[in-house]
Design a protein around this motif. Structure first.
Motif, PDB file in Angstrom:
ATOM      1  N   TRP A  84       1.233  -8.425   6.906  1.00 15.38           N
ATOM      2  CA  TRP A  84       0.434  -9.659   6.872  1.00 15.38           C
ATOM      3  C   TRP A  84      -0.402  -9.784   8.148  1.00 15.38           C
ATOM      4  N   ARG A  85       0.197  -9.434   9.289  1.00 15.79           N
ATOM      5  CA  ARG A  85      -0.542  -9.495  10.554  1.00 15.79           C
ATOM      6  C   ARG A  85      -1.712  -8.513  10.562  1.00 15.79           C
ATOM      7  N   LEU A  86      -1.588  -7.419   9.812  1.00 16.69           N
ATOM      8  CA  LEU A  86      -2.627  -6.388   9.757  1.00 16.69           C
ATOM      9  C   LEU A  86      -3.581  -6.570   8.572  1.00 16.69           C
ATOM     10  N   ARG A  87      -3.436  -7.657   7.829  1.00 17.72           N
ATOM     11  CA  ARG A  87      -4.148  -7.842   6.561  1.00 17.72           C
ATOM     12  C   ARG A  87      -5.657  -7.757   6.661  1.00 17.72           C
ATOM     13  N   ASP A  88      -6.247  -8.119   7.787  1.00 12.95           N
ATOM     14  CA  ASP A  88      -7.699  -8.103   7.939  1.00 12.95           C
ATOM     15  C   ASP A  88      -8.216  -6.793   8.533  1.00 12.95           C
ATOM     16  N   GLN A  89      -7.335  -5.853   8.789  1.00 11.31           N
ATOM     17  CA  GLN A  89      -7.740  -4.575   9.357  1.00 11.31           C
ATOM     18  C   GLN A  89      -8.274  -3.660   8.252  1.00 11.31           C
ATOM     19  N   PRO A  90      -9.477  -3.146   8.408  1.00 10.25           N
ATOM     20  CA  PRO A  90     -10.045  -2.251   7.383  1.00 10.25           C
ATOM     21  C   PRO A  90      -9.161  -1.031   7.100  1.00 10.25           C
ATOM     22  N   ASP A  91      -8.446  -0.566   8.120  1.00  9.75           N
ATOM     23  CA  ASP A  91      -7.593   0.605   7.924  1.00  9.75           C
ATOM     24  C   ASP A  91      -6.479   0.331   6.914  1.00  9.75           C
ATOM     25  N   LEU A  92      -5.984  -0.899   6.876  1.00  4.85           N
ATOM     26  CA  LEU A  92      -4.926  -1.225   5.929  1.00  4.85           C
ATOM     27  C   LEU A  92      -5.471  -1.218   4.505  1.00  4.85           C
ATOM     28  N   ALA A  93      -6.641  -1.806   4.304  1.00  5.94           N
ATOM     29  CA  ALA A  93      -7.257  -1.793   2.969  1.00  5.94           C
ATOM     30  C   ALA A  93      -7.575  -0.357   2.545  1.00  5.94           C
ATOM     31  N   SER A  94      -8.026   0.479   3.475  1.00  6.43           N
ATOM     32  CA  SER A  94      -8.297   1.886   3.164  1.00  6.43           C
ATOM     33  C   SER A  94      -7.026   2.619   2.771  1.00  6.43           C
ATOM     34  N   PHE A  95      -5.951   2.341   3.489  1.00  9.27           N
ATOM     35  CA  PHE A  95      -4.655   2.944   3.167  1.00  9.27           C
ATOM     36  C   PHE A  95      -4.217   2.582   1.751  1.00  9.27           C
ATOM     37  N   VAL A  96      -4.347   1.308   1.393  1.00 15.52           N
ATOM     38  CA  VAL A  96      -3.976   0.868   0.042  1.00 15.52           C
ATOM     39  C   VAL A  96      -4.834   1.595  -0.996  1.00 15.52           C
ATOM     40  N   GLU A  97      -6.134   1.648  -0.761  1.00 15.44           N
ATOM     41  CA  GLU A  97      -7.046   2.293  -1.706  1.00 15.44           C
ATOM     42  C   GLU A  97      -6.725   3.783  -1.861  1.00 15.44           C
ATOM     43  N   ARG A  98      -6.496   4.473  -0.749  1.00 14.96           N
ATOM     44  CA  ARG A  98      -6.153   5.898  -0.822  1.00 14.96           C
ATOM     45  C   ARG A  98      -4.838   6.122  -1.547  1.00 14.96           C
ATOM     46  N   SER A  99      -3.888   5.239  -1.302  1.00 13.99           N
ATOM     47  CA  SER A  99      -2.539   5.434  -1.836  1.00 13.99           C
ATOM     48  C   SER A  99      -2.422   5.092  -3.312  1.00 13.99           C
ATOM     49  N   VAL A 100      -2.983   3.959  -3.722  1.00 16.45           N
ATOM     50  CA  VAL A 100      -2.780   3.509  -5.110  1.00 16.45           C
ATOM     51  C   VAL A 100      -4.070   3.193  -5.854  1.00 16.45           C
ATOM     52  N   GLY A 101      -5.217   3.430  -5.226  1.00 19.63           N
ATOM     53  CA  GLY A 101      -6.492   3.135  -5.870  1.00 19.63           C
ATOM     54  C   GLY A 101      -6.668   3.766  -7.238  1.00 19.63           C
ATOM     55  N   PRO A 102      -6.371   5.075  -7.407  1.00 22.66           N
ATOM     56  CA  PRO A 102      -6.532   5.678  -8.734  1.00 22.66           C
ATOM     57  C   PRO A 102      -5.647   5.024  -9.805  1.00 22.66           C
ATOM     58  N   LEU A 103      -4.478   4.580  -9.413  1.00 21.73           N
ATOM     59  CA  LEU A 103      -3.590   3.900 -10.362  1.00 21.73           C
ATOM     60  C   LEU A 103      -4.160   2.539 -10.757  1.00 21.73           C
ATOM     61  N   LEU A 104      -4.678   1.814  -9.781  1.00 22.55           N
ATOM     62  CA  LEU A 104      -5.284   0.509 -10.075  1.00 22.55           C
ATOM     63  C   LEU A 104      -6.506   0.671 -10.965  1.00 22.55           C
ATOM     64  N   ALA A 105      -7.307   1.708 -10.713  1.00 30.45           N
ATOM     65  CA  ALA A 105      -8.482   1.970 -11.550  1.00 30.45           C
ATOM     66  C   ALA A 105      -8.049   2.308 -12.978  1.00 30.45           C
ATOM     67  N   ASP A 142      -5.348   1.301 -14.504  1.00 30.69           N
ATOM     68  CA  ASP A 142      -4.818   0.103 -15.156  1.00 30.69           C
ATOM     69  C   ASP A 142      -5.909  -0.882 -15.571  1.00 30.69           C
ATOM     70  N   ARG A 143      -7.078  -0.802 -14.934  1.00 36.45           N
ATOM     71  CA  ARG A 143      -8.184  -1.684 -15.339  1.00 36.45           C
ATOM     72  C   ARG A 143      -8.782  -1.258 -16.674  1.00 36.45           C
ATOM     73  N   THR A 144      -8.627   0.011 -17.032  1.00 32.76           N
ATOM     74  CA  THR A 144      -9.310   0.508 -18.230  1.00 32.76           C
ATOM     75  C   THR A 144      -8.389   1.088 -19.294  1.00 32.76           C
ATOM     76  N   ALA A 145      -7.139   1.369 -18.990  1.00 32.22           N
ATOM     77  CA  ALA A 145      -6.273   2.067 -19.941  1.00 32.22           C
ATOM     78  C   ALA A 145      -4.950   1.337 -20.129  1.00 32.22           C
ATOM     79  N   ARG A 146      -4.333   1.621 -21.235  1.00 30.74           N
ATOM     80  CA  ARG A 146      -3.007   1.097 -21.546  1.00 30.74           C
ATOM     81  C   ARG A 146      -2.101   2.262 -21.905  1.00 30.74           C
ATOM     82  N   PRO A 147      -0.848   2.221 -21.551  1.00 31.17           N
ATOM     83  CA  PRO A 147      -0.181   1.106 -20.896  1.00 31.17           C
ATOM     84  C   PRO A 147      -0.524   1.063 -19.406  1.00 31.17           C
TER      85      PRO A 147
END
Length: 156
Positions: free
Chosen positions: A63-84, A86-91
């Motif tokens: 939470w303390r790091l929430r505004d750091q761009p590196d944290l958002a980049s880490f999330v995107e690198r780690s789980v971005g393909p899965l989130l993408a 889930d936006r278009t496919a089921r299950p």
């Protein structure tokens, strides 16, 4: 125990964050500050009536790091393909990964929680591994995914 109230819009009853015994008056102030900050960090963690602040240290750090761009980049690198996916496919596969991680890789328990037979769970986990290019049996990969999903709650 020190308690800090945590009200969320639409909640009928506020949640509370509980911190262990302060031990002294000097420690009580620090305990209350920690509980208040942990209560703020707990906002995105789900609907529970209370939280133990001692178990929120990782979420508090994220939470303390929430505004750091590196944290958002880490999330995107780690789980971005899965989130993408889930936006278009089921299950949707994110709940499968969350259950798998919540049960520390115990597949039988994850399958039970998701009301899936084990083979369906295995197939979904294999698909998640393919999408993310990772091995879900590797402890470092599991740690990174767990942190990324926790960080995602704080980064939007």
């Amino acid at each position: 125990a020190d308690r800090a109230g945590l009200e969320r819009p639409g909640d009928r009853t506020p949640s509370a964050v509980v911190v262990g015994d302060a031990g002294s008056w000097e420690a009580a102030g620090a305990g209350l500050r920690h509980a208040a900050e942990a209560a703020t960090a707990a906002h995105g963690l789900g609907d529970r009536p209370w939280w133990d602040a001692r178990r929120l240290d990782i979420d508090l750090l994220l939470w303390r790091l929430r505004d750091q761009p590196d944290l958002a980049s880490f999330v995107e690198r780690s789980v971005g393909p899965l989130l993408a996916h889930d936006r278009t496919a089921r299950p949707a596969l994110l709940p499968t990964l969350e259950a798998y991680l919540a049960h520390a890789g115990r597949k039988a328990e994850a399958a039970r929680e998701l009301h899936l037979n084990r083979q369906t769970l295995y197939n979904r986990l294999a698909r998640i591994g393919e999408l993310l290019g990772t091995d879900l049996d590797d402890p470092q990969s599991v740690l990174a995914l767990s942190l990324a999903l926790r960080a995602r709650r704080h980064t939007g």
